[in-house]
Write a protein that holds these residues in place. Structure first.
Motif, PDB file in Angstrom:
ATOM      1  N   LEU A   1      37.130  26.653  49.271  1.00 12.20           N
ATOM      2  CA  LEU A   1      38.045  26.770  48.138  1.00 12.20           C
ATOM      3  C   LEU A   1      37.502  26.143  46.861  1.00 12.20           C
ATOM      4  CD1 LEU A   1      41.426  25.951  49.929  1.00 12.20           C
ATOM      5  CD2 LEU A   1      40.654  28.190  49.097  1.00 12.20           C
ATOM      6  N   ARG A   2      36.590  25.170  46.992  1.00 10.26           N
ATOM      7  CA  ARG A   2      36.091  24.429  45.834  1.00 10.26           C
ATOM      8  C   ARG A   2      34.573  24.300  45.953  1.00 10.26           C
ATOM      9  NH1 ARG A   2      40.734  21.482  43.968  1.00 10.26           N
ATOM     10  NH2 ARG A   2      39.475  19.871  42.983  1.00 10.26           N
ATOM     11  N   TYR A   3      33.864  25.108  45.198  1.00  5.38           N
ATOM     12  CA  TYR A   3      32.398  25.115  45.245  1.00  5.38           C
ATOM     13  C   TYR A   3      31.845  24.513  43.958  1.00  5.38           C
ATOM     14  CZ  TYR A   3      27.663  27.106  44.722  1.00  5.38           C
ATOM     15  OH  TYR A   3      26.322  27.275  44.482  1.00  5.38           O
ATOM     16  N   VAL A   4      30.954  23.519  44.104  1.00  6.21           N
ATOM     17  CA  VAL A   4      30.312  22.877  42.959  1.00  6.21           C
ATOM     18  C   VAL A   4      28.792  22.950  43.136  1.00  6.21           C
ATOM     19  CG1 VAL A   4      30.036  20.743  41.641  1.00  6.21           C
ATOM     20  CG2 VAL A   4      32.263  21.325  42.625  1.00  6.21           C
TER      21      VAL A   4
ATOM     22  N   ALA B   1      23.629  30.776  41.818  1.00  2.62           N
ATOM     23  CA  ALA B   1      24.850  30.049  42.189  1.00  2.62           C
ATOM     24  C   ALA B   1      26.091  30.858  41.836  1.00  2.62           C
ATOM     25  CB  ALA B   1      24.874  28.680  41.501  1.00  2.62           C
ATOM     26  N   ASP B   2      26.073  31.527  40.666  1.00  2.00           N
ATOM     27  CA  ASP B   2      27.185  32.410  40.319  1.00  2.00           C
ATOM     28  C   ASP B   2      27.295  33.544  41.333  1.00  2.00           C
ATOM     29  OD1 ASP B   2      27.060  30.780  38.080  1.00  2.00           O
ATOM     30  OD2 ASP B   2      27.303  32.421  36.648  1.00  2.00           O
ATOM     31  N   ARG B   3      26.158  34.087  41.715  1.00  2.00           N
ATOM     32  CA  ARG B   3      26.150  35.193  42.676  1.00  2.00           C
ATOM     33  C   ARG B   3      26.647  34.727  44.052  1.00  2.00           C
ATOM     34  NH1 ARG B   3      22.801  39.606  41.125  1.00  2.00           N
ATOM     35  NH2 ARG B   3      21.964  39.364  39.010  1.00  2.00           N
ATOM     36  N   LEU B   4      26.282  33.498  44.434  1.00  2.00           N
ATOM     37  CA  LEU B   4      26.799  32.952  45.685  1.00  2.00           C
ATOM     38  C   LEU B   4      28.309  32.771  45.598  1.00  2.00           C
ATOM     39  CD1 LEU B   4      26.366  31.731  48.513  1.00  2.00           C
ATOM     40  CD2 LEU B   4      25.959  29.522  47.384  1.00  2.00           C
ATOM     41  N   ALA B   5      28.794  32.323  44.445  1.00  2.00           N
ATOM     42  CA  ALA B   5      30.240  32.158  44.264  1.00  2.00           C
ATOM     43  C   ALA B   5      30.966  33.482  44.461  1.00  2.00           C
ATOM     44  CB  ALA B   5      30.530  31.583  42.877  1.00  2.00           C
ATOM     45  N   GLU B   6      30.363  34.578  43.987  1.00  2.00           N
ATOM     46  CA  GLU B   6      30.974  35.891  44.196  1.00  2.00           C
ATOM     47  C   GLU B   6      31.093  36.205  45.681  1.00  2.00           C
ATOM     48  OE1 GLU B   6      28.911  38.909  41.977  1.00  2.00           O
ATOM     49  OE2 GLU B   6      28.627  37.548  40.285  1.00  2.00           O
ATOM     50  N   ARG B   7      30.050  35.881  46.428  1.00  2.00           N
ATOM     51  CA  ARG B   7      30.080  36.138  47.873  1.00  2.00           C
ATOM     52  C   ARG B   7      31.130  35.257  48.552  1.00  2.00           C
ATOM     53  NH1 ARG B   7      25.088  38.274  50.259  1.00  2.00           N
ATOM     54  NH2 ARG B   7      23.781  39.168  48.617  1.00  2.00           N
ATOM     55  N   LEU B   8      31.234  34.015  48.116  1.00  2.00           N
ATOM     56  CA  LEU B   8      32.250  33.124  48.679  1.00  2.00           C
ATOM     57  C   LEU B   8      33.648  33.641  48.383  1.00  2.00           C
ATOM     58  CD1 LEU B   8      30.568  29.788  47.583  1.00  2.00           C
ATOM     59  CD2 LEU B   8      30.957  30.468  49.967  1.00  2.00           C
ATOM     60  N   ALA B   9      33.842  34.138  47.151  1.00  2.00           N
ATOM     61  CA  ALA B   9      35.162  34.637  46.764  1.00  2.00           C
ATOM     62  C   ALA B   9      35.537  35.897  47.521  1.00  2.00           C
ATOM     63  CB  ALA B   9      35.191  34.903  45.257  1.00  2.00           C
ATOM     64  N   ALA B  10      34.552  36.646  47.982  1.00  2.00           N
ATOM     65  CA  ALA B  10      34.862  37.824  48.790  1.00  2.00           C
ATOM     66  C   ALA B  10      35.528  37.416  50.099  1.00  2.00           C
ATOM     67  CB  ALA B  10      33.590  38.616  49.057  1.00  2.00           C
ATOM     68  N   ALA B  11      35.154  36.212  50.600  1.00  2.00           N
ATOM     69  CA  ALA B  11      35.767  35.707  51.825  1.00  2.00           C
ATOM     70  C   ALA B  11      37.029  34.909  51.543  1.00  2.00           C
ATOM     71  CB  ALA B  11      34.764  34.823  52.580  1.00  2.00           C
ATOM     72  N   GLU B  12      37.087  34.292  50.351  1.00  2.87           N
ATOM     73  CA  GLU B  12      38.244  33.466  49.991  1.00  2.87           C
ATOM     74  C   GLU B  12      38.558  33.682  48.505  1.00  2.87           C
ATOM     75  OE1 GLU B  12      41.227  32.051  49.606  1.00  2.87           O
ATOM     76  OE2 GLU B  12      40.665  31.417  51.638  1.00  2.87           O
ATOM     77  N   PRO B  13      39.450  34.631  48.180  1.00  3.54           N
ATOM     78  CA  PRO B  13      39.742  34.954  46.777  1.00  3.54           C
ATOM     79  C   PRO B  13      40.275  33.786  45.958  1.00  3.54           C
ATOM     80  CG  PRO B  13      40.541  36.687  48.226  1.00  3.54           C
ATOM     81  CD  PRO B  13      40.129  35.551  49.117  1.00  3.54           C
ATOM     82  N   ALA B  14      40.797  32.751  46.618  1.00 10.07           N
ATOM     83  CA  ALA B  14      41.328  31.596  45.891  1.00 10.07           C
ATOM     84  C   ALA B  14      40.229  30.622  45.464  1.00 10.07           C
ATOM     85  CB  ALA B  14      42.358  30.866  46.743  1.00 10.07           C
ATOM     86  N   LEU B  15      38.977  30.939  45.742  1.00  9.88           N
ATOM     87  CA  LEU B  15      37.865  30.057  45.398  1.00  9.88           C
ATOM     88  C   LEU B  15      37.880  29.673  43.922  1.00  9.88           C
ATOM     89  CD1 LEU B  15      34.903  28.950  46.315  1.00  9.88           C
ATOM     90  CD2 LEU B  15      34.116  30.904  44.973  1.00  9.88           C
ATOM     91  N   ARG B  16      37.583  28.401  43.663  1.00 10.88           N
ATOM     92  CA  ARG B  16      37.288  27.935  42.314  1.00 10.88           C
ATOM     93  C   ARG B  16      35.881  27.339  42.304  1.00 10.88           C
ATOM     94  NH1 ARG B  16      41.769  24.169  40.036  1.00 10.88           N
ATOM     95  NH2 ARG B  16      41.907  23.434  42.184  1.00 10.88           N
ATOM     96  N   TYR B  17      35.192  27.502  41.194  1.00 12.14           N
ATOM     97  CA  TYR B  17      33.750  27.241  41.149  1.00 12.14           C
ATOM     98  C   TYR B  17      33.366  26.503  39.881  1.00 12.14           C
ATOM     99  CZ  TYR B  17      28.939  28.784  39.904  1.00 12.14           C
ATOM    100  OH  TYR B  17      27.643  28.855  39.479  1.00 12.14           O
TER     101      TYR B  17
END
Length: 272
Positions: free
Chosen positions: A7-10, A33-49
């Motif tokens: 949920l919280r990627y830094v 890192a932005d591209r990884l955040a996109e992949r993370l958000a595909a699994a968890e749309p509530a992700l904040r980065y």
């Protein structure tokens, strides 16, 4: 054990994590890192980065300037990538650099974050005059692996595959990845973290390309030295850094739509 929902990627680091080579300062930098955040958000749309990386920073500077802000954001995932700026400098000390990396690993994992990092390719296969730095990269990689093992840190082994030194993955300055290179790094991280839909195809070689003639290669080396090496040396002699006066591009945790080129954002320059 890596899992697929964060949920919280830094992201902490230097120019590669900031995204140089993938977009520009006018239209916005994207980066692995932005591209990884996109992949993370595909699994968890509530992700904040958040991305705290700043170009030119050494491992000590990343620790001094980014660790405390990262801890304040209470990430459940953090990526820590630093050391290349140290590796290129005359006074390089692999143990010292790895010590700064391990200190960040220790504090972030103690605070409850899962931490991921990567290894570095042989710089001599990207920049011919950097061949003497091969032993430095190997030692730093070995120390990063050992430190990571002591703290349960995930390591994406981007340093051990031939494709990571393919010139098509590197910008004209040979220090920063192209959009395709950043995409491969993001895919390697996703694979190491075992995100849904990730696999080892990021390590596959690109299609064959024509090999330049000797005179073409020599001319390219001269152009590179005049355009990039010379200015870099001048900055070092003057004690300056490309990151002087710069701050993090994304200092707070934000939804994915704040990323140029992300699905909810505006297109990034050079998106493959």
């Amino acid at each position: 054990m890596p899992h697929s929902s964060y949920l919280r990627y830094v992201a902490l680091g230097d120019s590669q994590t900031e995204g140089l080579g993938d977009g520009d300062d006018l239209t916005g930098l994207r980066g692995w890192a932005d591209r990884l955040a996109e992949r993370l958000a595909a699994a968890e749309p509530a992700l904040r980065y958040a991305n705290l990386a700043v170009r030119g920073r050494t491992a000590a500077e990343v620790r001094a300037g980014q660790l405390a802000p990262a801890l304040a954001l209470r990430p459940d995932l953090a990526t820590v990538v630093a050391g290349v700026n140290d590796l290129l400098r005359p006074g390089f000390d692999a143990a010292e650099v790895a010590g700064h990396m391990e200190a960040m690993f220790a504090e972030l994992t103690a605070a409850g974050a899962h931490v991921a990092t990567l290894t570095f390719p042989d710089p001599g296969k990207i920049i011919p005059i950097a061949r003497p730095l091969r032993s430095r990269a190997l030692e730093l990689n070995a120390r990063i692996r050992a430190a990571a093992a002591r703290h349960g840190v995930t390591v994406a082994e981007t340093g051990g595959h031939a494709v990571t030194t393919d010139p098509r993955l590197w910008s004209a300055d040979r220090l920063h990845a192209t959009p395709l290179g950043h995409e491969r790094i993001a895919a390697a991280m996703a694979d190491a973290l075992r995100l849904p839909g990730s696999d080892g195809t990021w390590a596959l070689p690109l299609p064959p390309r024509p090999v330049p003639a000797g005179w073409q290669a020599a001319a390219a080396e001269l152009r590179w030295a005049g355009t990039f090496l010379g200015p870099w040396l001048v900055r070092r002699l003057r004690g300056r850094s490309s990151g002087d006066g710069r701050t993090a591009k994304r200092p707070g945790l934000l939804p994915l739509g704040g990323i140029p080129g992300a699905p909810e954002g505006r297109p990034a320059a050079g998106r493959p």
